[in-house]
Design a protein around this motif. Structure first.
Motif, PDB file in Angstrom:
ATOM      1  N   PRO A  17       0.836  -1.201   0.000  1.00 25.34           N
ATOM      2  CA  PRO A  17       0.000   0.000   0.000  1.00 25.34           C
ATOM      3  C   PRO A  17       0.873   1.254   0.000  1.00 25.34           C
ATOM      4  O   PRO A  17       2.043   1.214   0.386  1.00 25.34           O
ATOM      5  CB  PRO A  17      -0.800  -0.105   1.300  1.00 25.34           C
ATOM      6  CG  PRO A  17      -0.663  -1.534   1.741  1.00 25.34           C
ATOM      7  CD  PRO A  17       0.658  -1.995   1.231  1.00 25.34           C
ATOM      8  N   LEU A  18       0.272   2.378  -0.382  1.00 20.61           N
ATOM      9  CA  LEU A  18       1.020   3.628  -0.438  1.00 20.61           C
ATOM     10  C   LEU A  18       1.203   4.280   0.926  1.00 20.61           C
ATOM     11  O   LEU A  18       2.205   4.962   1.161  1.00 20.61           O
ATOM     12  CB  LEU A  18       0.318   4.628  -1.362  1.00 20.61           C
ATOM     13  CG  LEU A  18       0.385   4.321  -2.866  1.00 20.61           C
ATOM     14  CD1 LEU A  18      -0.505   5.290  -3.626  1.00 20.61           C
ATOM     15  CD2 LEU A  18       1.813   4.420  -3.367  1.00 20.61           C
ATOM     16  N   THR A  19       0.258   4.096   1.846  1.00 19.78           N
ATOM     17  CA  THR A  19       0.293   4.873   3.084  1.00 19.78           C
ATOM     18  C   THR A  19       0.026   4.050   4.331  1.00 19.78           C
ATOM     19  O   THR A  19      -0.473   4.571   5.322  1.00 19.78           O
ATOM     20  CB  THR A  19      -0.729   6.032   3.034  1.00 19.78           C
ATOM     21  OG1 THR A  19      -2.054   5.484   2.868  1.00 19.78           O
ATOM     22  CG2 THR A  19      -0.436   6.993   1.908  1.00 19.78           C
ATOM     23  N   SER A  20       0.355   2.768   4.330  1.00 16.84           N
ATOM     24  CA  SER A  20       0.141   1.958   5.519  1.00 16.84           C
ATOM     25  C   SER A  20       1.439   1.813   6.296  1.00 16.84           C
ATOM     26  O   SER A  20       2.389   2.575   6.109  1.00 16.84           O
ATOM     27  CB  SER A  20      -0.448   0.597   5.141  1.00 16.84           C
ATOM     28  OG  SER A  20      -1.040  -0.016   6.265  1.00 16.84           O
ATOM     29  N   ALA A  21       1.500   0.822   7.195  1.00 18.46           N
ATOM     30  CA  ALA A  21       2.676   0.622   8.044  1.00 18.46           C
ATOM     31  C   ALA A  21       2.669  -0.807   8.563  1.00 18.46           C
ATOM     32  O   ALA A  21       1.733  -1.568   8.324  1.00 18.46           O
ATOM     33  CB  ALA A  21       2.667   1.613   9.209  1.00 18.46           C
ATOM     34  N   ALA A  22       3.748  -1.162   9.299  1.00 20.09           N
ATOM     35  CA  ALA A  22       3.843  -2.455   9.997  1.00 20.09           C
ATOM     36  C   ALA A  22       3.754  -3.643   9.041  1.00 20.09           C
ATOM     37  O   ALA A  22       3.228  -4.693   9.395  1.00 20.09           O
ATOM     38  CB  ALA A  22       2.771  -2.561  11.079  1.00 20.09           C
ATOM     39  N   ALA A  23       4.266  -3.468   7.804  1.00 20.54           N
ATOM     40  CA  ALA A  23       4.260  -4.515   6.787  1.00 20.54           C
ATOM     41  C   ALA A  23       2.859  -4.899   6.339  1.00 20.54           C
ATOM     42  O   ALA A  23       2.661  -5.950   5.720  1.00 20.54           O
ATOM     43  CB  ALA A  23       5.023  -5.758   7.256  1.00 20.54           C
ATOM     44  N   ASP A  24       1.870  -4.055   6.626  1.00 15.91           N
ATOM     45  CA  ASP A  24       0.485  -4.313   6.208  1.00 15.91           C
ATOM     46  C   ASP A  24       0.397  -4.394   4.691  1.00 15.91           C
ATOM     47  O   ASP A  24       0.761  -3.462   3.984  1.00 15.91           O
ATOM     48  CB  ASP A  24      -0.405  -3.172   6.713  1.00 15.91           C
ATOM     49  CG  ASP A  24      -1.804  -3.220   6.121  1.00 15.91           C
ATOM     50  OD1 ASP A  24      -2.408  -4.304   6.138  1.00 15.91           O
ATOM     51  OD2 ASP A  24      -2.275  -2.170   5.644  1.00 15.91           O
ATOM     52  N   GLY A  25      -0.091  -5.522   4.186  1.00 22.89           N
ATOM     53  CA  GLY A  25      -0.304  -5.683   2.759  1.00 22.89           C
ATOM     54  C   GLY A  25       0.943  -5.841   1.927  1.00 22.89           C
ATOM     55  O   GLY A  25       0.870  -5.898   0.692  1.00 22.89           O
TER      56      GLY A  25
END
Length: 423
Positions: free
Chosen positions: A159-167
């Protein structure tokens, strides 16, 4: 003075904290230790439910932002000395509010590059800083076509704006790219934002590290440099544990020098940052950087192991900048203990009915364990780990030697899933 009234002139200094979620909860106590009060600003109409919420009882007031201009007008009555982002969704608003209030600021001109991972890497490219190749699109087929044209696998989809290795997925062919992109577009980020586009990047080959800093007037203190240990399960490279490098390790100087160029390229001159960097065959290259506290922040633990902690240093830079510059600017941490942060993966799948208190006590009683966070609440769903948010426990470990810490790490590895009783 009531809890809702502005601080009168001559009273304790006031700092504004925007979106004080997760480790942002460490900041109000840190500011209190520096003699300051805190006002919270909420960037969304309702509190986000995807993260640990801020303890609003720790603040003088909570303002819900309708517009930056109106919120800045309300904040001016408190005569704040600084504005700090507590979590990544608050970064653009913190940039704009600090600008409007005439306070120390990273400015809003490059706010997008501090949140959007595509814009972040492009800012580095424009500045001539080593970085990944990349492409973004809202169409999975276009992302797969870019990977095919490039002709070199694996690639990373995120993803463009997530965190914590999400996705985040490591893809070995076009079909995996399409599947990973479709999965991202079908979900929202860990910050409850819609995924309208997806990023695909070249895979950076090498060991991955964390560099945590606090800056003031463009001069930074490096709070710690950690090396990640991850495990690849399917297309997901999941967190296992991270360990602090010795401050004299030559990789530390190399990583800090690189991050100095990256921070300049991103216009970060004030506040905390948490960066992930891979040392490739050509040298360090940025994975991403968040203009906020590290997710593994634990003030007392970091004080013991590194001699200082990012939360208190952020507070010092905001409240007493001259002292920060004199004591910490352009300096680095010292490794005082063998330090591992173990984020346990799991294969469990079900609803948590409760915890085995004997197993928790056994883990907490180990010689090198300094703290334990159970990440899945009672009544919550535990799933096989694919990212940081689906890990089950966070365990802070410190000892006199790597062998001592590893002994306890291996013991925890054997019993970690016994903590949870499932329905």
């Amino acid at each position: 003075m009531t809890a809702q009234e502005p601080t009168a002139q001559g009273r304790r200094p006031v700092v504004v904290l925007v979106d004080g979620y997760t480790t942002g909860n460490y900041l109000p106590p840190a500011f209190a230790r520096k003699g300051a009060d805190v006002v919270h600003v909420q960037s969304t109409p309702e509190l986000m439910t995807t993260m640990l919420a801020p303890d609003l009882g720790a603040y003088l007031a909570n303002l819900v932002c309708d517009s930056p201009e109106e919120t800045a007008r309300q904040l001016a009555a408190y005569r704040p000395v600084a504005v700090v982002a507590g979590q990544e969704p608050g970064v653009p608003l913190a940039d704009r509010l600090s600008e409007l209030l005439g306070l120390p600021t990273n400015g809003s001109a490059q706010s997008a590059a501090r949140r959007d991972k595509y814009e972040m890497i492009e800012a580095l490219r424009r500045a001539g800083v080593r970085c990944a190749e990349q492409f973004r699109s809202g169409r999975p087929e276009e992302l797969a076509e870019w990977a095919e044209r490039r002709g070199e696998y694996p690639v990373v989809v995120k993803p463009l704006t997530s965190a914590a290795a999400d996705g985040v997925a490591i893809c070995r062919d076009a079909a995996e790219v399409r599947k990973a992109a479709e999965a991202v577009l079908a979900t929202r980020t860990v910050f409850d934002e819609p995924n309208l586009e997806v990023l695909v990047q070249s895979y950076l080959v090498g060991e991955e590290y964390v560099v945590d800093t606090v800056s003031c007037e463009g001069r930074r203190y490096t709070c710690g440099v950690w090396q990640y240990r991850k495990k690849l399960i399917g297309t997901h490279n999941i967190y296992d544990y991270e360990l602090v490098l010795d401050h004299q390790d030559p990789r530390v100087a190399e990583l800090i020098a690189y991050m100095d160029t990256a921070l300049r390229a991103l216009g970060i001159v004030f506040g905390p940052t948490h960066a992930e960097v891979i040392i490739t065959a050509d040298g360090p290259a940025l994975v991403e950087v968040g203009a906020r506290l590290a997710g593994g922040m634990n003030p007392a633990y970091h004080d013991e192991c590194l001699g200082a902690n990012q939360a208190d240093l952020t507070a010092l830079a905001a409240v007493r900048p001259a002292e920060f510059l004199e004591r910490y600017a352009d300096r680095n941490f010292r490794k005082l203990r063998e330090t591992w942060l173990y984020t346990t993966p799991t294969e469990l799948d079900g609803v948590v009915d409760g915890y085995d208190q004997d197993v928790l006590a056994e883990i907490e009683g180990l010689e090198t364990v300094r703290g334990l966070n159970v990440k899945i609440k009672e009544g919550g769903r535990i799933r096989p780990t694919v990212d940081l948010y689906t890990s089950s426990l966070r365990i802070f470990m410190a000892g006199d030697s790597a062998a001592q810490v590893e002994r306890d790490y291996l013991h925890i590895q054997r019993i970690k899933d016994q903590v949870f009783r499932l329905r």
